[in-house]
Design a protein around this motif. Sequence first.
Motif, PDB file in Angstrom:
ATOM      1  N   PRO A   1      33.259 -23.738  -2.182  1.00  0.00           N
ATOM      2  CA  PRO A   1      34.210 -24.312  -3.140  1.00  0.00           C
ATOM      3  C   PRO A   1      33.694 -25.615  -3.753  1.00  0.00           C
ATOM      4  O   PRO A   1      32.965 -26.381  -3.109  1.00  0.00           O
ATOM      5  CB  PRO A   1      35.462 -24.582  -2.287  1.00  0.00           C
ATOM      6  CG  PRO A   1      35.326 -23.686  -1.108  1.00  0.00           C
ATOM      7  CD  PRO A   1      33.849 -23.544  -0.865  1.00  0.00           C
ATOM      8  N   PHE A   2      34.092 -25.868  -4.969  1.00  0.00           N
ATOM      9  CA  PHE A   2      33.684 -27.044  -5.728  1.00  0.00           C
ATOM     10  C   PHE A   2      33.884 -28.323  -4.927  1.00  0.00           C
ATOM     11  O   PHE A   2      33.023 -29.202  -4.879  1.00  0.00           O
ATOM     12  CB  PHE A   2      34.497 -27.083  -7.032  1.00  0.00           C
ATOM     13  CG  PHE A   2      34.104 -28.168  -7.983  1.00  0.00           C
ATOM     14  CD1 PHE A   2      33.082 -27.978  -8.899  1.00  0.00           C
ATOM     15  CD2 PHE A   2      34.776 -29.385  -7.991  1.00  0.00           C
ATOM     16  CE1 PHE A   2      32.721 -28.972  -9.789  1.00  0.00           C
ATOM     17  CE2 PHE A   2      34.427 -30.389  -8.877  1.00  0.00           C
ATOM     18  CZ  PHE A   2      33.392 -30.180  -9.775  1.00  0.00           C
ATOM     19  N   ASP A   3      35.040 -28.450  -4.268  1.00  0.00           N
ATOM     20  CA  ASP A   3      35.367 -29.675  -3.534  1.00  0.00           C
ATOM     21  C   ASP A   3      34.474 -29.907  -2.314  1.00  0.00           C
ATOM     22  O   ASP A   3      34.415 -31.023  -1.808  1.00  0.00           O
ATOM     23  CB  ASP A   3      36.839 -29.673  -3.124  1.00  0.00           C
ATOM     24  CG  ASP A   3      37.770 -29.809  -4.320  1.00  0.00           C
ATOM     25  OD1 ASP A   3      37.302 -30.275  -5.383  1.00  0.00           O
ATOM     26  OD2 ASP A   3      38.950 -29.439  -4.191  1.00  0.00           O
ATOM     27  N   GLU A   4      33.791 -28.888  -1.842  1.00  0.00           N
ATOM     28  CA  GLU A   4      32.828 -29.095  -0.750  1.00  0.00           C
ATOM     29  C   GLU A   4      31.522 -29.700  -1.274  1.00  0.00           C
ATOM     30  O   GLU A   4      30.764 -30.296  -0.522  1.00  0.00           O
ATOM     31  CB  GLU A   4      32.525 -27.787  -0.029  1.00  0.00           C
ATOM     32  CG  GLU A   4      33.629 -27.355   0.906  1.00  0.00           C
ATOM     33  CD  GLU A   4      33.220 -26.172   1.753  1.00  0.00           C
ATOM     34  OE1 GLU A   4      32.053 -26.116   2.208  1.00  0.00           O
ATOM     35  OE2 GLU A   4      34.070 -25.287   1.947  1.00  0.00           O
ATOM     36  N   TYR A   5      31.247 -29.537  -2.528  1.00  0.00           N
ATOM     37  CA  TYR A   5      30.032 -30.068  -3.146  1.00  0.00           C
ATOM     38  C   TYR A   5      30.223 -31.473  -3.704  1.00  0.00           C
ATOM     39  O   TYR A   5      29.301 -32.269  -3.715  1.00  0.00           O
ATOM     40  CB  TYR A   5      29.606 -29.176  -4.328  1.00  0.00           C
ATOM     41  CG  TYR A   5      28.806 -27.969  -3.960  1.00  0.00           C
ATOM     42  CD1 TYR A   5      27.430 -28.037  -3.830  1.00  0.00           C
ATOM     43  CD2 TYR A   5      29.411 -26.733  -3.775  1.00  0.00           C
ATOM     44  CE1 TYR A   5      26.680 -26.922  -3.517  1.00  0.00           C
ATOM     45  CE2 TYR A   5      28.680 -25.609  -3.459  1.00  0.00           C
ATOM     46  CZ  TYR A   5      27.310 -25.705  -3.334  1.00  0.00           C
ATOM     47  OH  TYR A   5      26.572 -24.602  -3.026  1.00  0.00           O
ATOM     48  N   VAL A   6      31.395 -31.744  -4.233  1.00  0.00           N
ATOM     49  CA  VAL A   6      31.597 -32.940  -5.062  1.00  0.00           C
ATOM     50  C   VAL A   6      32.447 -33.982  -4.335  1.00  0.00           C
ATOM     51  O   VAL A   6      33.531 -33.673  -3.833  1.00  0.00           O
ATOM     52  CB  VAL A   6      32.279 -32.564  -6.394  1.00  0.00           C
ATOM     53  CG1 VAL A   6      32.507 -33.789  -7.265  1.00  0.00           C
ATOM     54  CG2 VAL A   6      31.454 -31.517  -7.136  1.00  0.00           C
ATOM     55  N   HIS A   7      31.938 -35.195  -4.289  1.00  0.00           N
ATOM     56  CA  HIS A   7      32.666 -36.347  -3.762  1.00  0.00           C
ATOM     57  C   HIS A   7      32.627 -37.418  -4.847  1.00  0.00           C
ATOM     58  O   HIS A   7      31.690 -37.474  -5.641  1.00  0.00           O
ATOM     59  CB  HIS A   7      32.002 -36.879  -2.484  1.00  0.00           C
ATOM     60  CG  HIS A   7      31.920 -35.845  -1.403  1.00  0.00           C
ATOM     61  ND1 HIS A   7      32.902 -35.668  -0.466  1.00  0.00           N
ATOM     62  CD2 HIS A   7      30.959 -34.915  -1.124  1.00  0.00           C
ATOM     63  CE1 HIS A   7      32.568 -34.689   0.350  1.00  0.00           C
ATOM     64  NE2 HIS A   7      31.386 -34.208  -0.033  1.00  0.00           N
ATOM     65  N   ARG A   8      33.627 -38.287  -4.868  1.00  0.00           N
ATOM     66  CA  ARG A   8      33.658 -39.330  -5.882  1.00  0.00           C
ATOM     67  C   ARG A   8      33.585 -40.696  -5.211  1.00  0.00           C
ATOM     68  O   ARG A   8      34.391 -40.999  -4.353  1.00  0.00           O
ATOM     69  CB  ARG A   8      34.916 -39.218  -6.733  1.00  0.00           C
ATOM     70  CG  ARG A   8      34.850 -40.120  -7.968  1.00  0.00           C
ATOM     71  CD  ARG A   8      35.989 -39.833  -8.926  1.00  0.00           C
ATOM     72  NE  ARG A   8      35.975 -38.480  -9.439  1.00  0.00           N
ATOM     73  CZ  ARG A   8      35.430 -38.099 -10.594  1.00  0.00           C
ATOM     74  NH1 ARG A   8      34.860 -38.981 -11.377  1.00  0.00           N
ATOM     75  NH2 ARG A   8      35.498 -36.850 -10.972  1.00  0.00           N
ATOM     76  N   ASN A   9      32.616 -41.484  -5.615  1.00  0.00           N
ATOM     77  CA  ASN A   9      32.384 -42.850  -5.164  1.00  0.00           C
ATOM     78  C   ASN A   9      31.877 -42.955  -3.717  1.00  0.00           C
ATOM     79  O   ASN A   9      30.983 -43.736  -3.442  1.00  0.00           O
ATOM     80  CB  ASN A   9      33.609 -43.754  -5.342  1.00  0.00           C
ATOM     81  CG  ASN A   9      33.981 -43.887  -6.799  1.00  0.00           C
ATOM     82  OD1 ASN A   9      33.103 -44.043  -7.646  1.00  0.00           O
ATOM     83  ND2 ASN A   9      35.253 -43.799  -7.102  1.00  0.00           N
ATOM     84  N   ARG A  10      32.448 -42.212  -2.809  1.00  0.00           N
ATOM     85  CA  ARG A  10      32.026 -42.239  -1.405  1.00  0.00           C
ATOM     86  C   ARG A  10      32.189 -40.845  -0.830  1.00  0.00           C
ATOM     87  O   ARG A  10      33.019 -40.064  -1.290  1.00  0.00           O
ATOM     88  CB  ARG A  10      32.883 -43.210  -0.613  1.00  0.00           C
ATOM     89  CG  ARG A  10      32.744 -44.677  -1.049  1.00  0.00           C
ATOM     90  CD  ARG A  10      33.576 -45.597  -0.201  1.00  0.00           C
ATOM     91  NE  ARG A  10      33.111 -45.634   1.184  1.00  0.00           N
ATOM     92  CZ  ARG A  10      32.199 -46.481   1.670  1.00  0.00           C
ATOM     93  NH1 ARG A  10      31.652 -47.368   0.871  1.00  0.00           N
ATOM     94  NH2 ARG A  10      31.855 -46.448   2.922  1.00  0.00           N
ATOM     95  N   TRP A  11      31.437 -40.591   0.233  1.00  0.00           N
ATOM     96  CA  TRP A  11      31.597 -39.321   0.940  1.00  0.00           C
ATOM     97  C   TRP A  11      32.993 -39.278   1.539  1.00  0.00           C
ATOM     98  O   TRP A  11      33.427 -40.221   2.185  1.00  0.00           O
ATOM     99  CB  TRP A  11      30.544 -39.222   2.053  1.00  0.00           C
ATOM    100  CG  TRP A  11      30.568 -37.890   2.716  1.00  0.00           C
ATOM    101  CD1 TRP A  11      31.396 -37.507   3.738  1.00  0.00           C
ATOM    102  CD2 TRP A  11      29.772 -36.767   2.406  1.00  0.00           C
ATOM    103  NE1 TRP A  11      31.159 -36.217   4.093  1.00  0.00           N
ATOM    104  CE2 TRP A  11      30.134 -35.733   3.278  1.00  0.00           C
ATOM    105  CE3 TRP A  11      28.763 -36.533   1.478  1.00  0.00           C
ATOM    106  CZ2 TRP A  11      29.542 -34.489   3.264  1.00  0.00           C
ATOM    107  CZ3 TRP A  11      28.164 -35.294   1.473  1.00  0.00           C
ATOM    108  CH2 TRP A  11      28.556 -34.287   2.344  1.00  0.00           C
ATOM    109  N   GLN A  12      33.680 -38.179   1.291  1.00  0.00           N
ATOM    110  CA  GLN A  12      35.035 -38.014   1.829  1.00  0.00           C
ATOM    111  C   GLN A  12      35.134 -36.684   2.537  1.00  0.00           C
ATOM    112  O   GLN A  12      34.913 -35.651   1.905  1.00  0.00           O
ATOM    113  CB  GLN A  12      36.057 -38.108   0.699  1.00  0.00           C
ATOM    114  CG  GLN A  12      36.028 -39.436  -0.007  1.00  0.00           C
ATOM    115  CD  GLN A  12      36.882 -39.450  -1.255  1.00  0.00           C
ATOM    116  OE1 GLN A  12      37.696 -38.581  -1.462  1.00  0.00           O
ATOM    117  NE2 GLN A  12      36.690 -40.455  -2.084  1.00  0.00           N
TER     118      GLN A  12
END
Length: 167
Positions: free
Chosen positions: A155-166
């Motif tokens: 899924p997209f959200d497993e690839y993409v983090h914003r500003n910091r790893w979450q």
Amino acid sequence: MDTYKTIVTKRDTRSFTDQPIPEETVRRILQAGRMAGSSKNSQPCRFIVIDDQDVKEEVAKCGDFAAWIPTSPLLIAIAVPDEGPRGEYDAGRASQNMMVAAWAERVGSCPVTMHHVECAREALGLPANSRVAVVLAFGYRSKPQKSVPEAARKPFDEYVHRNRWQP
């Protein structure tokens, strides 16, 4: 095909028809690789076009998982200088350009690692200070592609983090 659609629908394939790739298409694929950026504009990549069956069979012996590549109508080896890691990254950029350009022309492709460096160097007659970074196999797909562009992708959200790893 537009650029975005070409990128998101491209899938590697290892099964090709024996239909030859027109020379103009081969030239466009090579030109796409030649135009890839490189570190400090060093342009380290050199391309070896392989369409001779005997040479394809020799090159196939140089990769642990490359036995299938002689069935491809066209191989392109990307050679880089032996010194430093920059050549690998630049070869990757050129590889992706070539594979995307090929797919825009409906030509399938798959990258192949040459695990046995000396074998590949000898098979292609490279100078002692060069190595094969990757071999790309090209041809027209013999099997239909999966219809879902995101097949087998996390899924997209497993690839993409914003500003910091979450997590």
